[in-house]
Design an enzyme around this catalytic site. Structure first.
Site, PDB file in Angstrom:
ATOM      1  N   HIS A 175      43.234  30.109  39.914  1.00 50.44           N
ATOM      2  CA  HIS A 175      43.517  30.778  38.494  1.00 50.44           C
ATOM      3  C   HIS A 175      44.173  32.109  38.413  1.00 50.44           C
ATOM      4  CE1 HIS A 175      40.847  32.125  40.922  1.00 50.44           C
ATOM      5  NE2 HIS A 175      39.980  33.202  39.881  1.00 50.44           N
ATOM      6  N   ASP A 177      42.337  35.371  36.615  1.00 49.14           N
ATOM      7  CA  ASP A 177      40.687  35.820  36.606  1.00 49.14           C
ATOM      8  C   ASP A 177      40.372  35.880  35.033  1.00 49.14           C
ATOM      9  OD1 ASP A 177      40.676  35.894  38.987  1.00 49.14           O
ATOM     10  OD2 ASP A 177      41.094  37.764  39.055  1.00 49.14           O
ATOM     11  N   HIS A 326      45.661  32.512  41.343  1.00 49.06           N
ATOM     12  CA  HIS A 326      45.694  33.058  42.692  1.00 49.06           C
ATOM     13  C   HIS A 326      44.572  31.815  43.533  1.00 49.06           C
ATOM     14  CE1 HIS A 326      42.907  35.433  40.879  1.00 49.06           C
ATOM     15  NE2 HIS A 326      41.767  34.960  41.673  1.00 49.06           N
ATOM     16  N   ARG A 343      35.444  43.211  44.128  1.00 51.23           N
ATOM     17  CA  ARG A 343      36.416  43.307  43.730  1.00 51.23           C
ATOM     18  C   ARG A 343      36.588  43.834  42.306  1.00 51.23           C
ATOM     19  NH1 ARG A 343      37.876  37.756  40.576  1.00 51.23           N
ATOM     20  NH2 ARG A 343      36.513  38.793  38.646  1.00 51.23           N
TER      21      ARG A 343
END
Length: 373
Positions: A175, A177, A326, A343
């Site tokens: 995907h 993000d 990723h 993150r």
């Protein structure tokens, strides 16, 4: 609580001095080792994101990236197309020029890794703001009072995690993000500070969206340019329903170009992903599925333009969501240990396609010819 860390339960959210002290001393690595799971899922609701003019720091970069290359101990490309390690530079102490040069380096290389980093939450947020407005995750957990940070806290023994992953193939995890947002993420910063053991918990980055585009035949490129696809927030809506956690902000559906142009490099990139892309605009379901499944397979099977990164504790990965995908590897379940990190995800521009833009190969070939002259 660990020493020198303010107990979040004593914080008055309306007291800026208390919040500032808490954030200044917040060391999530220390917190998770002292307390275990600490993230919160508050039942609060944020208004829909409003469009804004994104100014990419990469436009202010030195094309030679001298502020990084002249100050690093070592810089190593991990593959020809994607992934670079930079040694000897602390992200917590970047100059303004280094911040701008980092944006260009990541735009070119897709993902850049910095090991042995001392950066903590406050400076991560400060750094992230240089690249865009921070996002609040719709359903993910965050530290108390710090909703701009997404916690990655994956323990193998949690049955709800094993159950959610049991019905999908590992390849389904590819995907970019929150690509369903009107203005999805640009640069993202992920610090992993706790690993489940000596092996396991790697992350795959790829594919290089630039190289994925370049590998298509001329006929496919012509066919795809100008098409749009629907990116859906259905995954996050379903996550909220399945977990009982609140959906803290609308998870919309938006149409984005299948081939997008990176605003700094000017290179074309394939921009669909199995995680969030659902349908090509104007196509029947069968037509759309046939095209998207081909593109997903093209992206996911491109092992020669992917990089698999083996984490070491206190490494930070900086990647460009506009031109990469990723996939975390959950290969440590059934063993012992915890994988933990956090993150920070600034947003970028609304995806667009410039018919005059060039592919990476075209641009690099022209650059090489100019250098010969």
């Amino acid at each position: 609580m660990p020493p020198n860390v303010v107990d979040p339960e004593t914080i008055d959210p309306k007291n800026p001095e208390q919040l500032a002290e808490y954030l200044e001393n917040l060391d999530l690595k220390q917190v998770v080792r002292e307390k275990g799971s600490y993230q919160v899922y508050p039942e609060v609701y944020y208004p829909p994101l409003q469009p804004y003019e994104h100014k990419d720091a990469g436009h202010l970069a030195d094309p030679k990236l001298a502020s990084i290359y002249d100050n690093a101990e070592k810089i190593q490309d991990l593959t020809p197309h994607i992934g670079t390690e930079v040694h000897g530079i602390q992200l917590s102490n970047l100059t303004e020029q280094q911040k701008n040069d980092l944006a260009l380096l990541v735009a070119r290389r897709g993902v850049v890794f910095f090991k042995d980093q001392d950066i903590r939450v406050k400076k991560s947020l400060d750094l992230g703001r240089h690249y865009g407005k921070h996002k609040y995750h719709n359903v993910g957990g965050h530290p108390p009072h710090v909703n701009e940070v997404l916690i990655l806290h994956i323990e193998h023994e949690k049955p709800q995690i094993r159950e959610r992953l049991s019905y999908r193939s590992p390849g389904d995890g590819w995907h970019s993000d929150v690509s369903y947002e009107l203005q999805p993420g640009g640069l993202a910063f992920l610090k992993i500070d706790t690993l489940p053991g000596e092996a396991g918990g790697d992350t795959l980055w790829g594919t290089s969206g630039y190289e994925a585009y370049d590998r298509l035949s001329p006929a496919w490129k012509t066919f795809l340019e100008g098409l749009e696809a629907i990116h859906s927030g259905d995954v996050h809506r379903e996550t909220a329903r399945a977990t009982g956690q609140p959906l803290r902000r609308e998870a919309p559906d938006n149409a984005h170009p299948v081939i997008r142009t990176h605003p700094v490099t000017g290179w074309k990139s394939l921009f669909v992903n199995r995680g969030f892309t659902r349908k090509i605009v104007g196509f029947t379901r069968r037509e759309s599925d046939a095209v998207l499944n081909f593109l997903f397979d093209h992206i996911e099977s491109g092992i020669d333009f992917q990089v698999r990164f083996k984490w070491t504790e206190d490494t930070v990965a900086v990647w460009d969501n506009r031109v990469t995908y990723h996939n975390p590897v959950y290969d440590y379940f059934g063993g012992k240990g915890l994988r933990h990190g956090y993150r920070v995800s600034p947003s970028a521009e609304r995806p667009y396609f410039d018919p005059k833009s060039k592919s990476r190969r075209e641009a690099l070939a022209e650059e090489a010819e100019k250098n010969k002259a």
